[in-house]
Design a protein around this motif. Structure first.
Motif, PDB file in Angstrom:
ATOM      1  N   TRP A 173     -14.588  29.388  14.668  1.00 18.70           N
ATOM      2  CA  TRP A 173     -13.905  28.223  15.234  1.00 18.70           C
ATOM      3  C   TRP A 173     -13.791  28.309  16.745  1.00 18.70           C
ATOM      4  N   LEU A 174     -13.523  29.502  17.262  1.00 11.43           N
ATOM      5  CA  LEU A 174     -13.388  29.615  18.713  1.00 11.43           C
ATOM      6  C   LEU A 174     -14.714  29.362  19.425  1.00 11.43           C
ATOM      7  N   THR A 175     -15.811  29.759  18.767  1.00 13.54           N
ATOM      8  CA  THR A 175     -17.099  29.611  19.423  1.00 13.54           C
ATOM      9  C   THR A 175     -17.656  28.204  19.268  1.00 13.54           C
ATOM     10  N   PHE A 176     -17.573  27.707  18.032  1.00 15.57           N
ATOM     11  CA  PHE A 176     -18.279  26.460  17.770  1.00 15.57           C
ATOM     12  C   PHE A 176     -17.381  25.248  17.579  1.00 15.57           C
ATOM     13  N   GLY A 177     -16.124  25.509  17.341  1.00 20.01           N
ATOM     14  CA  GLY A 177     -15.266  24.376  17.007  1.00 20.01           C
ATOM     15  C   GLY A 177     -14.579  23.809  18.236  1.00 20.01           C
ATOM     16  N   ALA A 178     -13.811  22.761  18.024  1.00 24.62           N
ATOM     17  CA  ALA A 178     -13.034  22.096  19.087  1.00 24.62           C
ATOM     18  C   ALA A 178     -13.916  21.768  20.277  1.00 24.62           C
TER      19      ALA A 178
END
Lengths: 101, 631, 164
Positions: free
Chosen positions: B443-448
């Motif tokens: 999530w930190l790499t690809f999300g938001a």
């Protein structure tokens, strides 16, 4: 006579010569001491020759050779001393020490 | 085809030499040479593996290297059996893909050719370890890898931190290597030979006393602790991320760190014969996997997450071996190589695009880099152990073996039941944590939304191709562990009968899947909207501080060992070297000079002194000759 | 004590004393003259040892030629006089005395040990012809060598002492 007499005499002369070679400073005096030593040797040779009564008289022959060689040696020796004296005005052999470290 | 197995390490070795000598002048910087060497090796390795799958026998050839006499030889040979074949394929595949990837990743680097040379040498070293039939040859390859690791980590040595990381890696593994060497000599002395076969036989027939076996096995394991980053020598692995990403993928994911696992597997009958060492392995592995997973949870640098993850997964492999899961451990090595290498290479592509290692500067890359995202996802889910991807099968087999040894009372493992129970419990907890940090990472790499600078874009084909290949592997490799003709049968030897996956324990499968999914779910919930204001664990300062300082281990080593050595031991050694050793050398010279200064007075230049010496000598001699000798 | 022995003892005493004075005298010329005495006594000893020819040669060559040569050397090198100039330091002299005395003791002890009780038999003086025969038959090679040696010494001395 006992063989030991001339042998001791020769030994004494030889030792005196040794002292002279080591204790004298003058080159000519050293040469004289050397002559003493050579003579001592000669006495020894002749004494043994007399003792052994050698057929070939080799002791005396040898003594003659030593005398001849001594003569040659003194000649050369004095020639050298003369040269040193000419170059350095001195014949004290303790001042001729160029071959030291 | 087995007879050609020697080519597999030989070709990269030749490539190394060629690249060193003339690489710079070759077109394209000589990368093709390295790639070609490994590619040929890869083909041969595949052929050998298919031969093994088809039921070929193990092939062993050996020649005497240096005759020492006294019934002790140093052999030089190779063993091509199932275990070697599996590892050959793993090493050559990953090495080949990494080199292809590096063509693009390292483009423009100042030391491009040297990089490929180092990769080739490293590959050769690992392959020597795999094929070696005796411990001495294995040690040789082991050390070659250690040196190459140093060179590769320190590739960007202009930055002092990188150089220090390289030294740290080298020295830490060296500490382990000391134990390894001691272990080799213990066994060689006990079995009168360095050959692995002979040592295993000696243990099996009881020729070697059990205390020797325990001692030797414990020492050998020291080497594995160092190389495979087990507690307490794991501190070098995260710092080793200072090297280029292809290096991390090759060395610190798939090959070198696997060497320790390979060592234990190769010498497994010896380890089985000494239960206490297996217990020790189990405990250490449990500790390692737990602390590594915890540390992975709080890292900002994406490569460090993966590094700690590697440490944790290696611990899984060791744990498997400790509870009697010989094939489970190797199976996990096999699958882990695929998905971890994939994760690292994909991370490399991301770092390349974002120009930063830190996840705090990433985010929202799913749209910008779709292929990378896809492959990364496959690898990450495999790591978390989601069926039917590779990691699921191997992790499950490990947990099954641990369960059997600990609770189901299969009793065949030499490990004690309590250790197996500990392994099982920590294995479960770690599985949860793994899923958790995987979710966080995803999530930190690809999300938001994107939190960094610039406009990241997809990597080029040369970098994507290996990613796709590895993703396929990560997805399908798990099926190698199923069925009758599975990895378990391939690596069986006469001492270690085929040990296929235990009858699928459905209950266990359900539990592990639930655990993994729970971890992912929590991770998603926490990090769906990107990086929070303050990291969650920061709210517990004690925990946060401990984790940030890596359980204070680095500090401990720094203060305790490094300080003592550099502060006290090193200066003392320096003093000793300058004064005592040099003193002897200089003293010999000085003594001679002083003696000469004394002796030169003999050369006074005065004839009378010489004459005196002469006469004294004559007198002395006369006395000696007549009195002492003549009589 | 035969007459021979008495004669020998007298000669030995004179010769020994003279030899001692050669090496301890303070005057070079005196030393040279003492050398003459010593050499002459040695010649006498030769006579007592049945070697007349050697005695004659001794006198002719040594006393006659060599001492003269030495005197010429003394003259040409302007030999100085006095203990300080002629002798080495006291320390050297003591050392020399030790060496000399040691040499004498060693020789005497060994010779006495080896030839202590021997006697020289009474014999007729060696005929010069016997000496000559031996010299020119058995020892002709050394004889020739010595003559070449003398020639070389002659030439050498001339070359060395030339004034150029």
């Amino acid at each position: 006579m006992p063989l030991i007499y001339p042998l001791v005499f020769a030994a004494f002369l030889f030792s005196a010569g040794v002292y002279g070679v080591l204790a004298r400073r003058n080159a000519v005096m050293v040469l004289m001491s050397i002559e003493l030593m050579l003579n001592a040797v000669n006495v020894n040779l002749v004494a043994f020759n007399a003792y052994l009564q050698d057929q070939l008289v080799s002791g005396q022959v040898f003594a003659l050779f030593v005398i001849a060689v001594a003569a040659a040696e003194v000649g050369i020796g004095l020639a050298i001393v003369l040269l040193i004296f000419r170059n350095r005005e001195t014949v004290n052999i303790d001042e001729v020490d160029l071959l030291r470290w | 085809m087995e007879k050609l197995a020697w080519l597999v390490p030989a070709l990269p070795l030749v490539a190394w030499a060629v690249l060193l000598l003339v690489g710079r002048r070759l077109p394209g910087g000589g990368a093709a040479v390295g790639i070609l060497a490994v590619a040929v090796g890869w083909v041969i390795s595949l052929a050998i593996l298919f031969g093994v799958i088809g039921g070929a026998d193990a092939y062993h050839v050996s020649t005497e290297w240096t005759p020492i006499g006294a019934g002790f030889e140093i052999p030089f040979g190779m063993t091509v059996d199932g275990l070697a074949a599996v590892l050959l394929v793993v090493v050559t595949t990953v090495s080949l893909l990494v080199q292809l990837y590096s063509v693009s990743y390292m483009r423009g680097d100042e030391r491009y050719t040297f990089f490929f040379a180092k990769l080739s040498l490293f590959t050769a070293g690992m392959l020597i370890v795999v094929l070696a039939d005796n411990l001495l040859l294995m040690l040789f390859g082991w050390e070659v890898m250690g040196v190459c690791s140093y060179f590769l980590i320190g590739h960007y040595w202009e930055d002092v931190a990188n150089a220090r990381a390289a030294v740290k890696a080298f020295l830490t593994t060296r500490v382990g290597d000391l134990g390894f060497m001691a272990g080799i000599f213990v066994f060689a002395w006990a079995a009168r030979s360095f050959e692995i076969e002979r040592i295993i036989e000696g243990v099996a027939t009881g020729e070697i006393s059990s205390t020797t076996v325990t001692l030797g096995a414990a020492l050998l394991f020291c080497g594995a602790i160092g190389k495979s980053g087990q507690f307490p020598l794991h501190t070098w692995l995260p710092d080793a991320m200072a090297g280029p990403t292809p290096v991390s993928a090759l060395i610190h994911a798939a090959t070198m760190v696997a060497a320790g696992v390979f060592l234990v597997a190769r010498m497994y009958p010896v380890f089985e014969a000494s239960g206490s060492v297996l217990n020790e392995i189990g405990i250490l592995a449990s500790i390692t996997m737990l602390i590594a997973a915890l540390l992975a949870l709080v890292q900002d640098d994406i490569k460090r997450v993966l590094a700690y993850s590697t440490v944790s997964q290696l611990a899984y492999m060791m744990a498997a071996l400790s509870v009697g899961g010989y094939s489970a451990g190797i199976f996990h090595l096999f699958t882990h190589a695929f998905f971890k290498a994939l994760l690292f290479l994909a991370a490399g592509a991301i770092i390349h695009a974002v120009h930063s290692n830190n996840m705090s500067e990433m985010g929202g890359l799913a749209r910008a880099m779709p292929v990378t995202f896809g492959t990364f996802l496959v690898g990450a889910l495999a790591l978390a152990g989601i069926a039917p991807l590779a990691g699921f099968w191997s992790k499950d087999e490990i947990l099954t073996d641990a369960w059997n040894a600990g609770f189901a009372g299969a009793g065949e493992a030499a490990t004690s039941q309590s250790v197996a129970q500990i392994v099982f419990v920590t294995g479960m907890v770690t599985a949860f944590l793994t899923a958790l940090y995987v979710g966080r990472m995803l999530w930190l790499t690809f999300g938001a939304a994107f939190r960094g600078q610039g406009h990241p874009h997809e990597a080029d084909a040369a970098m994507l191709f290996p990613l796709v290949v590895l993703a396929v592997g990560a997805a399908l490799a798990g099926f190698a562990g199923l069925g009758d003709n599975s990895i378990g049968t391939w690596i069986a030897t006469e001492h270690l009968p085929a040990h296929g996956p235990a009858t699928l324990n459905l209950g266990l499968i359900v539990v592990t899947t639930v655990v993994a999914l729970t971890g992912l779910a929590i991770g998603t919930a926490l990090y769906r909207r990107g990086l929070p204001e303050r990291e969650y664990l920061e709210r517990v300062p004690v925990v946060w501080k401990t984790l940030q300082r890596k359980f204070f281990l680095d500090d401990l080593y720094e203060q305790g060992i490094v300080r003592a050595v550099a502060g006290a031991l090193a200066p003392a050694t320096y003093w000793f070297d300058q004064r005592a050793v040099d003193g002897v050398v200089n003293g010999a010279g000085l003594g001679t000079r002083r003696l000469a200064r004394g002796l030169r007075y003999v050369q006074s230049g005065q004839a009378q002194w010489y004459a005196a010496a002469l006469f004294i000598g004559v007198v002395g001699l006369a006395v000696v000759v007549t009195q002492l000798i003549g009589g | 004590m035969t007459g021979q022995e008495v004669a020998f003892l007298i000669l030995a005493l004179i010769g020994g004393l003279a030899g001692l004075l050669v090496v301890t005298s303070r005057n070079v010329v005196h030393a040279a003259l003492y050398l003459v005495v010593a050499l002459s006594s040695v010649a006498g000893v030769y006579l007592l040892l049945a070697a007349p020819f050697v005695a004659f040669v001794q006198v002719i060559i040594y006393v006659g030629a060599i001492v003269v040569l030495i005197l010429f050397g003394i003259m040409l090198t302007r030999a100085p006089v006095g203990r300080r100039v002629l002798d080495n330091t006291l320390r050297a002299r003591v050392g020399a005395f030790v060496v000399g005395a040691g040499m004498f003791v060693m020789l005497t002890v060994f010779l006495a040990g080896a030839f202590g009780g021997e006697r020289i038999a009474n014999q007729a003086a060696t005929a010069t012809s016997a000496l000559g025969e031996s010299l020119f038959r058995n020892y002709v090679l050394p004889f020739e060598a010595v003559s070449v040696l003398l020639l070389a010494a002659l030439i050498g001395a001339i070359v060395l002492a030339r004034r150029d």
